[in-house]
Design an enzyme around this catalytic site. Sequence first.
Site, PDB file in Angstrom:
ATOM      1  N   CYS A  43      -4.131 -18.307  -6.394  1.00 53.13           N
ATOM      2  CA  CYS A  43      -3.947 -18.414  -7.837  1.00 53.13           C
ATOM      3  C   CYS A  43      -3.108 -17.226  -8.300  1.00 53.13           C
ATOM      4  O   CYS A  43      -3.266 -16.102  -7.836  1.00 53.13           O
ATOM      5  CB  CYS A  43      -5.228 -18.413  -8.645  1.00 53.13           C
ATOM      6  SG  CYS A  43      -6.298 -19.794  -8.294  1.00 53.13           S
ATOM      7  N   ARG A  73       1.276 -18.378  -4.568  1.00 55.28           N
ATOM      8  CA  ARG A  73      -0.153 -18.080  -4.502  1.00 55.28           C
ATOM      9  C   ARG A  73      -1.017 -19.334  -4.663  1.00 55.28           C
ATOM     10  O   ARG A  73      -2.229 -19.302  -4.449  1.00 55.28           O
ATOM     11  CB  ARG A  73      -0.540 -17.077  -5.593  1.00 55.28           C
ATOM     12  CG  ARG A  73       0.251 -15.795  -5.555  1.00 55.28           C
ATOM     13  CD  ARG A  73      -0.174 -14.881  -6.655  1.00 55.28           C
ATOM     14  NE  ARG A  73      -1.520 -14.416  -6.460  1.00 55.28           N
ATOM     15  CZ  ARG A  73      -1.860 -13.367  -5.740  1.00 55.28           C
ATOM     16  NH1 ARG A  73      -0.933 -12.648  -5.150  1.00 55.28           N
ATOM     17  NH2 ARG A  73      -3.104 -13.016  -5.618  1.00 55.28           N
ATOM     18  N   TRP A  77      -4.735 -22.622  -7.074  1.00 60.29           N
ATOM     19  CA  TRP A  77      -5.082 -23.148  -5.753  1.00 60.29           C
ATOM     20  C   TRP A  77      -6.571 -23.453  -5.831  1.00 60.29           C
ATOM     21  O   TRP A  77      -7.394 -22.538  -5.922  1.00 60.29           O
ATOM     22  CB  TRP A  77      -4.794 -22.101  -4.681  1.00 60.29           C
ATOM     23  CG  TRP A  77      -4.936 -22.589  -3.277  1.00 60.29           C
ATOM     24  CD1 TRP A  77      -3.977 -23.200  -2.521  1.00 60.29           C
ATOM     25  CD2 TRP A  77      -6.093 -22.485  -2.438  1.00 60.29           C
ATOM     26  NE1 TRP A  77      -4.472 -23.494  -1.274  1.00 60.29           N
ATOM     27  CE2 TRP A  77      -5.777 -23.066  -1.200  1.00 60.29           C
ATOM     28  CE3 TRP A  77      -7.375 -21.968  -2.610  1.00 60.29           C
ATOM     29  CZ2 TRP A  77      -6.673 -23.143  -0.146  1.00 60.29           C
ATOM     30  CZ3 TRP A  77      -8.279 -22.045  -1.561  1.00 60.29           C
ATOM     31  CH2 TRP A  77      -7.923 -22.625  -0.346  1.00 60.29           C
ATOM     32  N   ASN A 133      -8.257 -15.440 -11.105  1.00 55.50           N
ATOM     33  CA  ASN A 133      -7.945 -15.558  -9.673  1.00 55.50           C
ATOM     34  C   ASN A 133      -9.141 -14.980  -8.920  1.00 55.50           C
ATOM     35  O   ASN A 133      -9.497 -13.836  -9.159  1.00 55.50           O
ATOM     36  CB  ASN A 133      -6.669 -14.749  -9.405  1.00 55.50           C
ATOM     37  CG  ASN A 133      -6.376 -14.519  -7.932  1.00 55.50           C
ATOM     38  OD1 ASN A 133      -5.702 -13.563  -7.576  1.00 55.50           O
ATOM     39  ND2 ASN A 133      -6.851 -15.368  -7.076  1.00 55.50           N
ATOM     40  N   GLY A 134      -9.777 -15.787  -8.083  1.00 56.01           N
ATOM     41  CA  GLY A 134     -10.954 -15.299  -7.351  1.00 56.01           C
ATOM     42  C   GLY A 134     -12.053 -16.338  -7.408  1.00 56.01           C
ATOM     43  O   GLY A 134     -11.806 -17.506  -7.725  1.00 56.01           O
ATOM     44  N   GLU A 152       2.246 -18.628  17.810  1.00 53.22           N
ATOM     45  CA  GLU A 152       2.959 -18.515  16.539  1.00 53.22           C
ATOM     46  C   GLU A 152       3.915 -19.702  16.345  1.00 53.22           C
ATOM     47  O   GLU A 152       4.059 -20.223  15.245  1.00 53.22           O
ATOM     48  CB  GLU A 152       3.701 -17.167  16.482  1.00 53.22           C
ATOM     49  CG  GLU A 152       4.615 -16.961  15.297  1.00 53.22           C
ATOM     50  CD  GLU A 152       3.922 -17.035  13.933  1.00 53.22           C
ATOM     51  OE1 GLU A 152       2.690 -17.149  13.863  1.00 53.22           O
ATOM     52  OE2 GLU A 152       4.651 -17.004  12.928  1.00 53.22           O
ATOM     53  N   LYS A 164       3.703 -22.227  13.177  1.00 53.05           N
ATOM     54  CA  LYS A 164       4.806 -22.483  12.235  1.00 53.05           C
ATOM     55  C   LYS A 164       5.065 -23.977  12.140  1.00 53.05           C
ATOM     56  O   LYS A 164       5.261 -24.510  11.057  1.00 53.05           O
ATOM     57  CB  LYS A 164       6.101 -21.791  12.684  1.00 53.05           C
ATOM     58  CG  LYS A 164       6.201 -20.310  12.493  1.00 53.05           C
ATOM     59  CD  LYS A 164       6.369 -19.834  11.081  1.00 53.05           C
ATOM     60  CE  LYS A 164       5.027 -19.554  10.458  1.00 53.05           C
ATOM     61  NZ  LYS A 164       4.411 -18.296  10.755  1.00 53.05           N
ATOM     62  N   GLU A 204       2.216 -25.895  10.306  1.00 52.44           N
ATOM     63  CA  GLU A 204       2.088 -25.442   8.924  1.00 52.44           C
ATOM     64  C   GLU A 204       3.141 -26.058   8.002  1.00 52.44           C
ATOM     65  O   GLU A 204       2.821 -26.474   6.896  1.00 52.44           O
ATOM     66  CB  GLU A 204       2.260 -23.927   8.978  1.00 52.44           C
ATOM     67  CG  GLU A 204       1.927 -23.147   7.783  1.00 52.44           C
ATOM     68  CD  GLU A 204       2.077 -21.655   8.077  1.00 52.44           C
ATOM     69  OE1 GLU A 204       1.541 -20.882   7.300  1.00 52.44           O
ATOM     70  OE2 GLU A 204       2.742 -21.257   9.064  1.00 52.44           O
ATOM     71  N   HIS A 237      -6.194 -26.721  33.517  1.00 53.61           N
ATOM     72  CA  HIS A 237      -7.655 -26.761  33.377  1.00 53.61           C
ATOM     73  C   HIS A 237      -8.106 -27.738  32.303  1.00 53.61           C
ATOM     74  O   HIS A 237      -9.236 -27.652  31.836  1.00 53.61           O
ATOM     75  CB  HIS A 237      -8.194 -25.359  33.081  1.00 53.61           C
ATOM     76  CG  HIS A 237      -7.938 -24.390  34.198  1.00 53.61           C
ATOM     77  ND1 HIS A 237      -8.528 -24.507  35.426  1.00 53.61           N
ATOM     78  CD2 HIS A 237      -7.116 -23.312  34.281  1.00 53.61           C
ATOM     79  CE1 HIS A 237      -8.096 -23.531  36.218  1.00 53.61           C
ATOM     80  NE2 HIS A 237      -7.231 -22.795  35.545  1.00 53.61           N
ATOM     81  N   LYS A 249      -0.058 -18.638  -0.130  1.00 58.95           N
ATOM     82  CA  LYS A 249       0.353 -17.496   0.678  1.00 58.95           C
ATOM     83  C   LYS A 249      -0.720 -16.416   0.785  1.00 58.95           C
ATOM     84  O   LYS A 249      -0.962 -15.884   1.852  1.00 58.95           O
ATOM     85  CB  LYS A 249       1.647 -16.901   0.138  1.00 58.95           C
ATOM     86  CG  LYS A 249       2.243 -15.929   1.148  1.00 58.95           C
ATOM     87  CD  LYS A 249       3.700 -15.805   1.013  1.00 58.95           C
ATOM     88  CE  LYS A 249       4.267 -14.882   2.064  1.00 58.95           C
ATOM     89  NZ  LYS A 249       4.271 -15.465   3.418  1.00 58.95           N
TER      90      LYS A 249
END
Length: 606
Positions: A2, A27, A72, A98-99, A481, A485, A488, A504, A601
């Site tokens: 947020c 955000r 968000w 925000n929180g 990574e 990417k 995502e 395995h 983010k």
Amino acid sequence: MCGIVAYVGPRDAAPILLEGMQRLEYRGYDSAGVVVSNRGLKIRKVKGRVADLAKVVPARFKGTVGLGHTRWATHGVPSDVNAHPHLSADERIAVVHNGIIENAGELRAKLEADGVEFASETDTEVLAHLIAKAADENDTLEEAVRKTLKSVVGTYGIAVIDAERPGEVVVARNGSPIVLGIGEKEMFAASDVAAMVRYTRQVVHLEDGELAVLKADGFHTFASDARETAKEPLTVDWDAGHYDTGGYEHYLLKEISEQPETITRTMSGRLDERFHVAHLGGLNMDARETRSFRRVKIIGCGSAYYSGQIGAQLIEELARIPSDAEPASEFRYRNPVVDPDTLYVAISQSGETYDTLAAVQELKRKGGRVIGIVNAVGSAIAREVDGGIYLHAGPEVSVASTKAFTSTSLAFALLALHLGRVRDLSPADGRRIVEGLRRLPGQIEEILAQGDKIAELAQKYAKHPSMMFVGRVRGYPVAREGAQKLKEISYVHAEAYPASELKHGPLALIGPDMPTVAIVPDDELLDKNLTTLGEIRARGGQVLMVGHREPGAKLADDVIVVPKNEIELDPILLTIPLQLLAYYAAVALGRDVDKPRNLAKSVTVE
Ligand code: F6R
């Protein structure tokens, strides 16, 4: 998550708020809202992006004080009603938040018992009702907010306006960032300087537990016990240009392309050619203390954790100190044994990730020595640690981390060199690493020049529903990574395994529908890796190899050849084609590259 933004001054607030919100959209971007005060509160909120909100804000939405929010979702689905700002029942108080308010259920039940009707499912709405009640009983809005927050458990960055006290904004912080911006006869507040940098670069960071009152002609800050606090404004380095796409189609491509400069900035002024060492003054440690650690423990989340795995290998190889990396989100919940002889390293681009921050706080509480590798200057994690290394990579706007990843890996190379050269790393090996580091920017340019070829490969491979990424030892975090990417931003399912583990179990997945991206550096494990490629091909799997040489058509269908550096530094270079592969796959599939679904983010929730 947020983003919040507030303005008070002589100008029309709405355009300033909308522009600020756009810059904070990284955000959270599931809904957005704006409120201004002008003989009563005027409010507009929508499910969707800031651009959707801008379409419904009328031209005559006038008011010189206001709040904006981009969300968000945590409590309640993304919808018009759950979007912030939230109003008190009498429409006198507006709040953006925000929180997470942890005791929102309990507070809501009490308010409902008193006859308050709630409009939304959010935790935030309780704040609007509680502040409205307190505003009736107190002389100032700041007092009403301060007293209300005493009954609140959780994390917040909030901004509040009161229709009956126009011309002021009250903000408060506990666990979610609030930055004040000082303009000419105007004041701003936001979750991040990005929202205000066009208007001012003079900022003040609030600490947890602090509140501030903003008026056009200035501000004052105070603690939760009402004592005034003294703040020194800082000048931020970045201007509005750093937050633009700079002519690129997406922030992500801009940030990938910036890496020759960003890693140059990370090492700038830190390499010493005379003694082949790295100067890291920010660690606040003398040579004796630097020598004293017997272990290094690295914590971070997501991509930051994967760069921590690269870091652990660099430290073990160059400094011969046992090192490992662990997700901060796991570490903090398992009651870790905190060891006085261990150097703890917390990694975060944003400096805000709540799991990483909580892990740092737990470590500090138990007397651990914690340093940070952080991009956002003055952020919560940067302020919590005992010392550290700033990346100086500049603002990273796209949700997927790229330039911060390579700069963090590079910062680990500097740390490993620093720890190594006060121990047993020879001057010759020190020189080898320093020279290798200096070669990196030019080599990254060479990889970027292969963009068109990688775009073609991405088109070919993105047709598959699933991809496997494999690498051995130094190549394994690179594979992780790469898979991160890809999934995502393109939503193509991707798995990462150590190449040695394939036999395995996961080899059962290999076949024509599941191509493999294999990280095959020219190191002591080359032959083993080539054997793995043969095993994949023998089972009908396609192979896209990323490495230092062409292995022949028998072993790989396609190859991306990257320039060779020192073996310890190769992972930094091997990552870059995978960033481009994910980027072009996402473009080919028509994804929202900079704002992938369900993500944000800065992950400031648990
Ligand atoms: C991946 C990504 C995330 C972040 C993670 C930690 O591209 O962006 O996995 O790396 O959320 O974020 P920071 O580094 O801000 O703590």
